[in-house]
Scaffold this active site. Structure first.
Site, short mmCIF file in Angstrom:
data_model
loop_
_atom_site.label_atom_id
_atom_site.label_comp_id
_atom_site.label_asym_id
_atom_site.label_seq_id
_atom_site.Cartn_x
_atom_site.Cartn_y
_atom_site.Cartn_z
CE1 TYR A 143 30.87 -7.94 -87.42
CE2 TYR A 143 30.12 -8.20 -89.69
CZ TYR A 143 29.85 -8.16 -88.33
OH TYR A 143 28.55 -8.34 -87.90
CE LYS A 147 30.20 -11.27 -85.90
NZ LYS A 147 29.79 -11.68 -84.54
#
Length: 235
Positions: A143, A147
């Protein structure tokens, strides 16, 4: 007569649906790109889940040519994404990282390609990063990696050689936790006074589209919510 034209990538998700409802109520023409149809949107492009990123690009651009013709967009807003945890020793580490790259990075890259072709001069491209990805994310490496890539993409697009039309600007929002039905389901005991309301984000986009209170080009805009009040901090 529409107030302008906007495309929401991830238009069927919680934030995307809120944005489309908010912006159509303000008389904008709003198109949705997602895996499923948004009934409120003025037009829908349905992406094949198992298609490669190149196949998705070809399909999306072909359908947009049919929908938009020579018309240009005031904004491309990419709120597609998801969350998966895990360190490098987790059984699903590689699987989850692949999922995060597809959900967040691929969608942001495709939205950027669309923006380069369809944004008006002076229009905006908004991507979705995460405040957590400004530092290490050992419990959710895939994740954080995805990002952080979006943060880099935003800064690169904001450069004069980034490929966007003249005067167009790129931003990323960096939420901590958004107040979505799914987050409420999976975190029933959390302090929701620190969660950012979806309506706040939709209204923020509306202001930026109208060239009100826009941050500097290339900004990573942190959404900091405390005691049900959200403030912005620019990176």
């Amino acid at each position: 007569m529409a107030a302008g034209k906007i495309l929401v990538y991830g238009g069927k998700g919680a934030l995307g649906s809120t944005c489309i409802s908010f912006l159509t109520a303000q008389k904008y023409w709003v198109g949705s790109i997602d895996l499923t149809r948004n009934e409120v949107a003025n037009a829908n492009v349905i992406v094949e889940r198992d298609a490669t990123i190149l196949e998705q690009e070809s399909q999306i651009l072909k359908e947009l040519e049919s929908v938009l013709g020579s018309e240009k967009l005031d904004a491309v807003i990419c709120v597609a994404g998801g969350w998966a945890g895990g360190s490098s020793s987790s059984d699903d580490f590689v699987k989850n990282t692949d999922l995060m790259l597809k959900q967040s990075v691929s969608s942001s890259v495709l939205a950027s390609s669309i923006a380069s072709k369809y944004l008006k001069p002076g229009g905006i491209l908004v991507l979705t990063g995460a405040k957590a990805a400004l530092g290490p994310t050992p419990g959710m490496i895939g994740y954080g990696l995805a990002k952080a890539a979006i943060h880099h993409l935003t800064k690169s697009l904001a450069d004069e050689n980034g490929g966007l039309p003249t005067g167009a600007q790129a931003f990323s929002i960096l939420p901590v936790t958004l107040d979505t039905p799914m987050n409420r389901k999976w975190m029933p005991k959390a302090d929701t006074s620190t969660w950012t309301p979806l309506e706040f984000v939709a209204e923020l986009f509306s202001k930026w589209i109208k060239n009100e209170e826009r941050p500097p080009n290339g900004s990573l805009v942190q959404l900091n919510t405390k005691e049900n009040k959200t403030t912005l901090e620019f990176e």
